[in-house]
Enzyme design. Structure first.
Site, mmCIF file in Angstrom:
data_model
loop_
_atom_site.group_PDB
_atom_site.id
_atom_site.type_symbol
_atom_site.label_atom_id
_atom_site.label_comp_id
_atom_site.label_asym_id
_atom_site.label_seq_id
_atom_site.Cartn_x
_atom_site.Cartn_y
_atom_site.Cartn_z
ATOM 1 N N CYS A 78 51.737 67.850 37.667
ATOM 2 C CA CYS A 78 52.724 68.184 36.635
ATOM 3 C C CYS A 78 52.035 68.689 35.367
ATOM 4 O O CYS A 78 51.101 68.052 34.870
ATOM 5 C CB CYS A 78 53.565 66.959 36.299
ATOM 6 S SG CYS A 78 54.826 67.269 35.034
ATOM 7 N N CYS A 84 53.620 63.319 28.638
ATOM 8 C CA CYS A 84 54.841 62.641 29.068
ATOM 9 C C CYS A 84 54.542 61.201 29.417
ATOM 10 O O CYS A 84 53.561 60.894 30.103
ATOM 11 C CB CYS A 84 55.429 63.380 30.270
ATOM 12 S SG CYS A 84 56.862 62.568 31.000
ATOM 13 N N GLN A 268 69.690 52.547 44.292
ATOM 14 C CA GLN A 268 68.259 52.663 44.503
ATOM 15 C C GLN A 268 67.844 54.088 44.142
ATOM 16 O O GLN A 268 68.577 55.052 44.378
ATOM 17 C CB GLN A 268 67.898 52.350 45.949
ATOM 18 C CG GLN A 268 68.224 50.923 46.367
ATOM 19 C CD GLN A 268 67.381 49.881 45.647
ATOM 20 O OE1 GLN A 268 66.284 50.155 45.164
ATOM 21 N NE2 GLN A 268 67.908 48.671 45.549
ATOM 22 N N TYR A 295 74.079 39.699 44.171
ATOM 23 C CA TYR A 295 73.691 40.869 43.386
ATOM 24 C C TYR A 295 73.830 42.110 44.285
ATOM 25 O O TYR A 295 72.921 42.923 44.400
ATOM 26 C CB TYR A 295 72.266 40.758 42.858
ATOM 27 C CG TYR A 295 72.019 39.566 41.961
ATOM 28 C CD1 TYR A 295 72.280 39.634 40.586
ATOM 29 C CD2 TYR A 295 71.512 38.373 42.470
ATOM 30 C CE1 TYR A 295 72.045 38.548 39.763
ATOM 31 C CE2 TYR A 295 71.272 37.280 41.651
ATOM 32 C CZ TYR A 295 71.539 37.377 40.293
ATOM 33 O OH TYR A 295 71.298 36.293 39.469
ATOM 34 N N CYS A 389 62.485 44.153 42.125
ATOM 35 C CA CYS A 389 61.768 45.232 41.440
ATOM 36 C C CYS A 389 60.710 44.675 40.501
ATOM 37 O O CYS A 389 60.108 45.427 39.730
ATOM 38 C CB CYS A 389 62.754 46.118 40.672
ATOM 39 S SG CYS A 389 63.700 45.243 39.409
#
Length: 431
Positions: A78, A84, A268, A295, A389
């Site tokens: 990139c 970034c 997701q 959840y 996560c």
């Protein structure tokens, strides 16, 4: 591809601030994806084994040059990389990068004295993220500046390309800049566009527009809707309130089931990762007779689980539960789903409510499922599948289950957030 540039090269960093320049050798990777040298000294965009020149004071230093690069260093794909703040590890060869994520997960479990089988990591491919958050800043000539925040800054990179995002999102960037232009009537507004590529087009929920002064004027709302229509977006909402919607409400398919998404719904991030996770959970759930899906969101795992056994599904988001129930009404081949909007922190599913449950699945936010896990640990549930996560909170919750007599049989790591230090996982427990 390996880098073909000369050995001595400049790292993609802003000009150095005050502080002495020193040469250090990177010993390992830190938890946030920065190289770590003795001191400790953290140097961004460096790799283990590299000799680098850094400047500054304190633990966090600016990397000035890579003096001796690692053989694992590659050319970042990139042009925005280094400025970034969205990616930290594009310069690392894929196999080494994935191995580091897996080992980092093993280390996190070890800190809770947990040893288990850790399977090979699932690697999400480039150009696969269907969900991104883009920050907007006031621009000129009817267009906002739009992109990701600069590393360690409130300013942003006005991105032109993004090798993590679904190409449909990148193609919509010019239209999204025009869409965001009316959002700056108040100087305190700092809008974020939560963008999802759905099966019916781009869905955008906007947050961060100052509301205490009354929010957007009627004129700004009209211009927002006009730009949404001109951009061909499926839906645009503001903090969940619909500002524009095409004839078809945006939806996704979860297995064989079409789910119409509420504004700002959680999904997701990568469809291929989602399929791998659902397949893994379904395989681990085989043979269950009654399942709790906690959840559950809009039903990421619910529909696959309901093909195995009746499911009780709960989530704190009432709109997500409404979407799940609407999808259940049209879904074929399910053994039954009972869904409830329920705050599982303040009102977890209790021990006595799990008398007939033999499998509990939980997929909480990053803070984990501490309150719910205590109830599961005290119940007679025989199998648990935890989706997370955040390896640290998963390990904390896993320790509670292990002390209650569960064994963590195996863990499936998932690299869903490409080129970041984050890793997700699924753990399977049996009593």
């Amino acid at each position: 591809m390996r880098s073909s540039k000369p050995v001595r090269r400049s790292a993609p960093r802003p000009p150095p601030g005050p502080g002495p320049e020193v040469e250090v050798t990177i010993a390992e990777m830190g938890g946030e994806g920065d190289g770590l040298a003795p001191g400790p000294i953290f140097a961004s965009f460096t790799l283990p084994g590299e000799r680098v020149r850094v400047a500054g004071t304190g633990e966090r230093r600016k990397t000035l040059a890579i003096l001796e690069p690692s053989p694992e260093r590659v050319e970042p794909p990139c042009p925005h990389f280094g400025l970034c703040g969205g990616c930290a590890l594009q310069h690392w060869r894929t196999d080494a990068y994935l191995a580091w994520k897996r080992e980092r997960l093993i280390g996190t479990l070890a800190r809770q004295h947990i040893e288990t089988e850790v399977l090979p990591i699932f690697a999400s491919p480039p150009f696969s993220r269907r969900r991104v958050a883009l920050h907007a800043r006031q621009g000129a000539r009817g267009e906002a500046r739009l992109g990701y925040k600069i590393r360690n800054s409130w300013d942003l990179v006005d991105i032109q390309v993004c090798p993590i995002a679904d190409p449909k999102i990148t193609a919509a960037l010019p239209a999204m800049r025009r869409l965001a232009a009316p959002l700056f009537e108040h100087p305190k507004s700092a809008p974020t566009l939560h963008v999802t590529a759905t099966d019916d087009g781009i869905d955008i929920d906007i947050t961060g527009v100052e509301r205490k002064s009354g929010g957007l004027s009627a004129d700004a709302r009209m211009r927002l809707a006009e730009q949404a229509a001109a951009g061909g977006f499926a839906r645009v909402s503001m903090d969940g309130e619909i500002a524009y919607m095409d004839q078809t409400a945006p939806s996704v398919r979860l297995g064989d089931v079409r789910v119409v998404l509420p504004p700002g719904a959680f999904l997701q991030a990568v469809p291929a990762a989602e399929r791998a996770m659902v397949d893994f959970v379904a395989k681990a759930a085989a043979g269950a007779e009654r399942i709790a899906d906690l959840y559950c969101g809009v039903g990421t795992f619910t529909f696959a689980l309901a093909q195995i056994a009746p499911v009780y599904a709960a989530d704190g988001s009432a709109p997500a539960i409404a979407a799940l129930n609407a999808a259940v009404a049209t879904a074929p081949g399910l053994k039954g789903v009972t869904a409830e909007a329920r705050d599982l922190i303040r009102r977890p599913l209790l021990i006595q409510e799990m008398k007939k449950i033999d499998l509990a699945v939980f997929d909480p936010p990053r803070a984990g499922a501490a309150e719910q896990v205590v109830e599961i640990a005290g119940s007679k549930v025989s199998r648990v599948i935890g989706v997370s996560c955040n390896p640290a909170t998963f390990a904390r919750d896993a320790r509670v289950l292990i002390e209650a007599g569960f064994v963590l049989e195996q863990v499936f790591p998932v690299d869903q957030f490409l080129w970041s230090p984050h890793v997700e996982l699924i753990g399977v427990f049996n009593r």
